[in-house]
Design an enzyme around this catalytic site. Structure first.
Site, PDB file in Angstrom:
ATOM      1  CB  THR A 145      -6.959  -4.790   2.830  1.00  0.00           C
ATOM      2  OG1 THR A 145      -5.978  -4.315   3.766  1.00  0.00           O
ATOM      3  CG2 THR A 145      -6.981  -3.874   1.618  1.00  0.00           C
ATOM      4  CE1 TYR A 199       0.113   9.301   4.117  1.00  0.00           C
ATOM      5  CE2 TYR A 199       2.425   9.930   3.944  1.00  0.00           C
ATOM      6  CZ  TYR A 199       1.174  10.098   4.510  1.00  0.00           C
ATOM      7  OH  TYR A 199       0.993  11.060   5.478  1.00  0.00           O
ATOM      8  CD  GLU A 255      -5.542   4.719   4.850  1.00  0.00           C
ATOM      9  OE1 GLU A 255      -4.973   3.970   4.024  1.00  0.00           O
ATOM     10  OE2 GLU A 255      -4.930   5.366   5.723  1.00  0.00           O
ATOM     11  CD  GLU A 293      -5.476   2.798   0.135  1.00  0.00           C
ATOM     12  OE1 GLU A 293      -4.713   2.158  -0.618  1.00  0.00           O
ATOM     13  OE2 GLU A 293      -5.287   2.918   1.357  1.00  0.00           O
ATOM     14  CD  GLN A 330      -1.865   4.473  10.699  1.00  0.00           C
ATOM     15  OE1 GLN A 330      -3.083   4.472  10.631  1.00  0.00           O
ATOM     16  NE2 GLN A 330      -1.097   4.977   9.753  1.00  0.00           N
ATOM     17  CG  HIS A 373      -4.130  10.961   2.814  1.00  0.00           C
ATOM     18  ND1 HIS A 373      -5.161  10.905   3.729  1.00  0.00           N
ATOM     19  CD2 HIS A 373      -3.247   9.983   3.178  1.00  0.00           C
ATOM     20  CE1 HIS A 373      -4.920   9.936   4.598  1.00  0.00           C
ATOM     21  NE2 HIS A 373      -3.772   9.366   4.295  1.00  0.00           N
ATOM     22  NE  ARG A 379      -6.744   6.742   9.819  1.00  0.00           N
ATOM     23  CZ  ARG A 379      -6.100   6.644   8.680  1.00  0.00           C
ATOM     24  NH1 ARG A 379      -4.823   6.297   8.660  1.00  0.00           N
ATOM     25  NH2 ARG A 379      -6.714   6.894   7.535  1.00  0.00           N
ATOM     26  CG  ASP A 425      -2.028   1.023   1.122  1.00  0.00           C
ATOM     27  OD1 ASP A 425      -2.505   1.246   0.004  1.00  0.00           O
ATOM     28  OD2 ASP A 425      -2.428   1.590   2.150  1.00  0.00           O
ATOM     29  CD  GLU A 467      -7.404  13.021   4.162  1.00  0.00           C
ATOM     30  OE1 GLU A 467      -7.001  13.924   3.395  1.00  0.00           O
ATOM     31  OE2 GLU A 467      -7.645  11.858   3.785  1.00  0.00           O
ATOM     32  CG  ASP A 519      -5.243  -0.245   3.882  1.00  0.00           C
ATOM     33  OD1 ASP A 519      -5.345  -1.441   4.185  1.00  0.00           O
ATOM     34  OD2 ASP A 519      -4.243   0.435   4.137  1.00  0.00           O
ATOM     35  NE  ARG A 543       5.298  15.489  10.066  1.00  0.00           N
ATOM     36  CZ  ARG A 543       4.637  14.586   9.346  1.00  0.00           C
ATOM     37  NH1 ARG A 543       4.220  13.473   9.925  1.00  0.00           N
ATOM     38  NH2 ARG A 543       4.386  14.797   8.064  1.00  0.00           N
ATOM     39  CE  LYS A 545      -2.819   2.248   7.394  1.00  0.00           C
ATOM     40  NZ  LYS A 545      -3.696   3.048   6.528  1.00  0.00           N
ATOM     41  CB  THR A 547      -5.939   7.903   1.736  1.00  0.00           C
ATOM     42  OG1 THR A 547      -5.848   6.934   2.770  1.00  0.00           O
ATOM     43  CG2 THR A 547      -7.251   8.652   1.871  1.00  0.00           C
ATOM     44  CE1 TYR A 603       4.395   7.499  12.186  1.00  0.00           C
ATOM     45  CE2 TYR A 603       3.071   7.472  14.188  1.00  0.00           C
ATOM     46  CZ  TYR A 603       3.820   8.160  13.253  1.00  0.00           C
ATOM     47  OH  TYR A 603       3.991   9.516  13.391  1.00  0.00           O
TER      48      TYR A 603
END
Length: 395
Positions: free
Chosen positions: A240, A112, A182, A184, A223, A117, A220, A110, A342, A216, A126, A236, A328, A227
């Site tokens: 799927t 990104y 997600e 996709e 994750q 996104h 969260r 998968d 989001e 997917d 961040r 994850k 995503t 992660y």
């Protein structure tokens, strides 16, 4: 045109002819092709046992010339009334068949690849720092998923359990409280490649058989805790979901568009000026039947051809049945975001539904459906069907 009545808005006309695997009561799974509201039993119609194996893998492994030959044959037999008497007995109502996972998934990767996104999540997680990591504009970032938990649309989504860390508290083991989606687009490899050999961007269509929809599902909170430093794992790998119909790559030729401009210019193996594989696919995300987002795939910064080139540049081999997904799909608009994290901005801006209820993340009983269409010839639309799943309580 076809002698078989096909509604103009079905998305499953002769310009599409998506492949799937189906069964009926008392019969083994076999390959079918969707035409309007019907499914053509390909094994019975052609007499070729490759379509009676219960997956698309053996047929996909035959390669582009075989794919093109069958596509021409189908378009001729379904378009010319002279073939009606021999083809019609092998058509079944789509409502009467059970759709299966179309392929035996070999590996699952998968990516990104949506700038919108990635920047949204960067701003969320961040604040005060650059939204994209330093490598994002130079290569398609991805992670290796779990092929064994790829399942066909309609498979229940059991709320996953795992470690999560509440704010200002020690880690706990429990059910995810931030279950997400997600939206996709997935790409299925038909022809493999030798170990130690990179697949150049220009050879994309020599290896990729077709396209499906992917959800997917993502926990969260699991994750976020796990992660660092190696990336997604239990958040994850629990499920799927993929759509049951695989749209042939050839059907999407009218949907090809130039991808967004890249700055800085990528390294030569990722430059696609002569082989652009942007695709003008519009996704629709529905939560409990209500349209909540329409993500535009044409906005994806990295294309599937670049993803495949990067996936193999280190010499990683391809196998028939490999699935790689876009990541995503999100656009610049507030209702073009392909994930709940989001749409609700990390929980700070709950999504209000038409019935007055609100959502940040998924609740037990929620049903998510993702569908998509793309331009076809002469103002027609190519349909992808849908991928759907209902959330069940944790076990």
């Amino acid at each position: 045109m076809s002698w078989l009545p096909v509604a103009a808005d079905s998305g499953f006309g002769l310009d599409n002819l998506p492949y799937g695997v189906f069964s009926t009561p008392g019969t083994a799974p076999r390959t079918g092709v969707a035409v309007g509201d019907q499914v053509l039993d390909l094994a019975a119609a052609t007499g070729d046992d490759v379509h009676a194996t219960g997956s698309l893998n053996a047929f996909m492994a035959r390669g582009p010339s075989a794919w093109a030959a069958v596509r021409r044959q189908l378009q001729e037999r379904l378009g010319d009334p002279a073939h009606r008497a021999t083809v019609e007995p092998h058509l079944l109502p789509r409502a009467d068949v059970t759709l299966q996972l179309p392929v035996e998934v070999a590996d699952y990767v998968d990516f990104y690849s949506s700038r919108h996104h990635a920047e949204a999540l960067g701003r969320m997680f961040r604040p005060g720092s650059p939204p994209l990591p330093p490598n994002w504009e130079h290569l398609p970032i991805g992670y290796h998923g779990r092929a064994g938990t790829v399942a066909v649309s309609g498979t229940p989504v059991v709320r996953p359990c795992g470690q999560r860390k509440p704010a200002d508290a020690d880690p706990v083991l429990g059910a995810s409280q931030r279950l997400d989606i997600e939206a996709e687009v997935g790409f299925l490899v038909g022809v493999g490649s030798p170990l130690g050999t990179a697949v150049p961007l220009a050879d994309f269509a020599e290896h990729v058989f077709g396209v499906c929809l992917v959800n997917d599902w993502s926990a969260r909170d699991l994750q976020a805790w796990e992660y660092v430093p190696l990336g997604p794992f239990l958040g994850k790998s629990f499920l799927t979901s993929v759509s049951p119909w695989v749209v042939p790559l050839a059907a999407l030729e009218p949907a090809r568009v130039a991808p967004p401009a890249r700055d800085p210019q990528p390294l030569p193996y990722l430059r696609d000026d002569d082989h652009p594989w942007g695709l003008d696919i519009t996704l629709e995300v529905r939560l409990n039947g209500e349209l909540v987002s329409s993500p535009p795939f044409r906005e994806m910064y990295w294309t599937a051809a670049q993803q495949l080139a990067h996936l193999t540049v280190n010499g990683a081999s391809l196998r028939t049945g490999d699935l790689f997904a876009s990541g995503t799909v999100s656009g610049p608009g507030a209702r073009e975001r392909g994930s709940l994290i989001e749409l609700c901005w990390g929980g700070a801006e709950p999504l209000t539904l038409a019935d007055g209820s609100t959502r940040t993340f998924l609740e037990d009983g929620d049903v998510v459906t993702i569908s998509a269409t793309a331009p076809g010839p002469d103002d027609s639309r190519i349909g992808f069907g849908e991928v759907t799943g209902q959330v069940l309580p944790a076990r």
